[in-house]
Every structure is written in structure tokens, then in C-alpha cells.
Design a protein around this motif. Structure first.
Motif, PDB file in Angstrom:
ATOM      1  N   THR A   8       8.516  32.019  -9.539  1.00 19.05           N
ATOM      2  CA  THR A   8       8.553  32.122 -10.989  1.00 19.05           C
ATOM      3  C   THR A   8       8.815  30.780 -11.638  1.00 19.05           C
ATOM      4  O   THR A   8       9.302  29.842 -11.008  1.00 19.05           O
ATOM      5  CB  THR A   8       9.658  33.105 -11.416  1.00 19.05           C
ATOM      6  N   MET A   9       8.498  30.715 -12.910  1.00 20.94           N
ATOM      7  CA  MET A   9       8.809  29.551 -13.726  1.00 20.94           C
ATOM      8  C   MET A   9       9.953  29.929 -14.664  1.00 20.94           C
ATOM      9  O   MET A   9      10.189  31.101 -14.938  1.00 20.94           O
ATOM     10  CB  MET A   9       7.592  29.117 -14.550  1.00 20.94           C
ATOM     11  N   HIS A  33       8.090  35.707 -14.977  1.00 18.73           N
ATOM     12  CA  HIS A  33       8.840  34.480 -15.239  1.00 18.73           C
ATOM     13  C   HIS A  33      10.235  34.763 -15.774  1.00 18.73           C
ATOM     14  O   HIS A  33      10.503  35.836 -16.316  1.00 18.73           O
ATOM     15  CB  HIS A  33       8.087  33.612 -16.249  1.00 18.73           C
ATOM     16  N   GLU A 198       1.377  27.712 -16.803  1.00 20.60           N
ATOM     17  CA  GLU A 198       1.320  27.994 -15.374  1.00 20.60           C
ATOM     18  C   GLU A 198       0.431  27.015 -14.618  1.00 20.60           C
ATOM     19  O   GLU A 198       0.772  26.571 -13.521  1.00 20.60           O
ATOM     20  CB  GLU A 198       0.802  29.416 -15.172  1.00 20.60           C
TER      21      GLU A 198
END
Length: 213
Positions: A8-9, A33, A198
Motif C-alpha cells: 500500500t501507499m 491505501h 500509484e
């Protein structure tokens, strides 16, 4: 597109309570995220998924107490001018983000600064009629954001609607001037901001989010 196998970010969203901001937060959560929602009054904000959305107080008009964002991967700014805001909000926000050492995506408006006339003559007249003096501030804020290394999105008129399956970001230089005033759904703009977050394809450029061409 982003695949969850890559992890995830951590995405900070400035303007999380706005119509586009709410969509960015919701879509980011759906994509898996972690989100840091930057809002003026945290106690008035109800995040869509409290377990994955951290809320931080952030007011661009008081930069001395703006929160630290060194723990996020990217900042998505969908900052707008609310009713009652004094001129200078957008410039203040751009100035704060430009000084940070974090990648920034900044949402602006087609028809301001370098994109004046890009939406066609009728569209530009509509922008002057309904946006008016804000166009100058939008252009100034965009310039600051670009100088700070941000990717700036010049979105056309924002409508209600679903995310377009044909969505894509078009560099301003490659954007064909439309015959009719252009528009795009807010949901599509939110998705395209996250697409760029992304998988960054460009830096320090102006992109036009479109549903189809």
C-alpha cells in the motif's frame, strides 16, 4: 494500474472534505491505501474507513502549525476556495506544499494560466463568468506548485458521474481543443489523480484529466 501485491501507499489528501476530496479518500481506501485526511476541523469530519484513514488538522492559512507530512508517499491536493474564504487560500496551500520534500499532485482548472483557451472559446467565456477573479489566483498557485516539482492537473468542468472506463491523463500540449465545452466527472478526476499517484508517468507537467477523447 496499482496491484495490491506491491503493498500500500500512504496518501495525504488536502481538501479531503470537498466533493472531489471525498471521492479521492474513498477510492484510495477501496484501492487498499492508507490515507491521511487533511482537514480544517477534524471533529466535523467522519472518514469513510476510520481504521485506514488518519485525520490531521491542516489549515493552509496558518502555515506555522501545518502538520508534518514526512511520513507519506504522496500528497494529493484538491484544495478549493470555500464560501467565505478570503483570496490567497490556493496560493497559501501551494506555497506550503512546494516547500515540502514529498511528491505532490495538485488539482487546478482548465482555462487558467497556461491552459487559457485550451477548452475552446465558449468554455473560456463560461470560466470567466463563473470563476472570474479566481482564475488569476489559480494560475499563480499552479505556478508555485509546478516550481516546487508538483504534477498539476487542469480539470475541465466537473460533473456528477461514475468513473470513466476510458479515463486517461493527457499532457496539456497534446490536448485537442474541443468543439463543445469539455467536462469530466469528479469521480473520474479522483481516479486519475490516484492513477498518477500509484504509477507516476510525468513530473512537473500539466496534465488534463479526461474521460474519453
Amino acid at each position: 494500474m496499482f496491484t495490491h501485491e506491491r503493498g500500500t501507499m500512504r496518501i495525504a489528501v488536502l481538501g479531503a472534505t470537498g466533493r472531489v476530496g471525498q471521492l479521492v479518500v474513498g477510492q484510495a481506501v477501496t484501492r487498499g491505501h492508507e490515507v491521511v485526511a487533511l482537514v480544517r476541523v477534524p471533529e466535523r469530519y467522519s472518514p469513510p474507513a476510520p481504521e485506514t484513514v488518519e485525520v490531521r488538522a491542516a489549515d493552509v492559512t496558518t502555515p506555522q502549525v501545518f502538520p508534518d507530512l514526512s511520513d507519506v508517499d504522496v500528497v494529493v491536493s484538491v484544495l478549493g476556495m470555500s464560501k467565505g474564504d478570503r483570496p490567497g487560500v490556493l496560493v497559501a496551500g501551494a506555497t506550503i506544499l512546494a516547500a515540502l520534500s514529498v511528491r505532490t499532485l495538485w488539482l487546478g482548472a482548465l482555462g487558467s494560466g497556461p491552459s487559457v483557451g485550451a477548452g475552446g472559446g465558449m468554455y473560456q467565456k463560461i470560466m470567466k463568468m463563473f470563476v472570474g477573479k479566481e482564475l488569476q489566483e489559480k494560475a499563480e498557485a499552479d505556478k508555485i506548485a509546478l516550481a516546487g516539482g508538483a504534477t498539476v492537473f487542469h480539470a475541465p468542468d466537473l460533473w456528477v458521474g461514475d468513473v470513466s472506463a476510458k479515463r486517461r491523463n493527457v499532457p496539456l500540449a497534446d490536448y485537442p481543443k474541443p468543439l463543445l465545452p469539455p467536462h469530466v466527472s469528479r469521480a473520474t478526476v479522483a481516479a486519475l489523480l490516484l492513477d498518477e499517484a500509484e504509477q507516476p508517468a510525468r513530473e512537473a507537467q500539466i496534465l488534463v484529466p479526461v474521460g474519453s477523447l
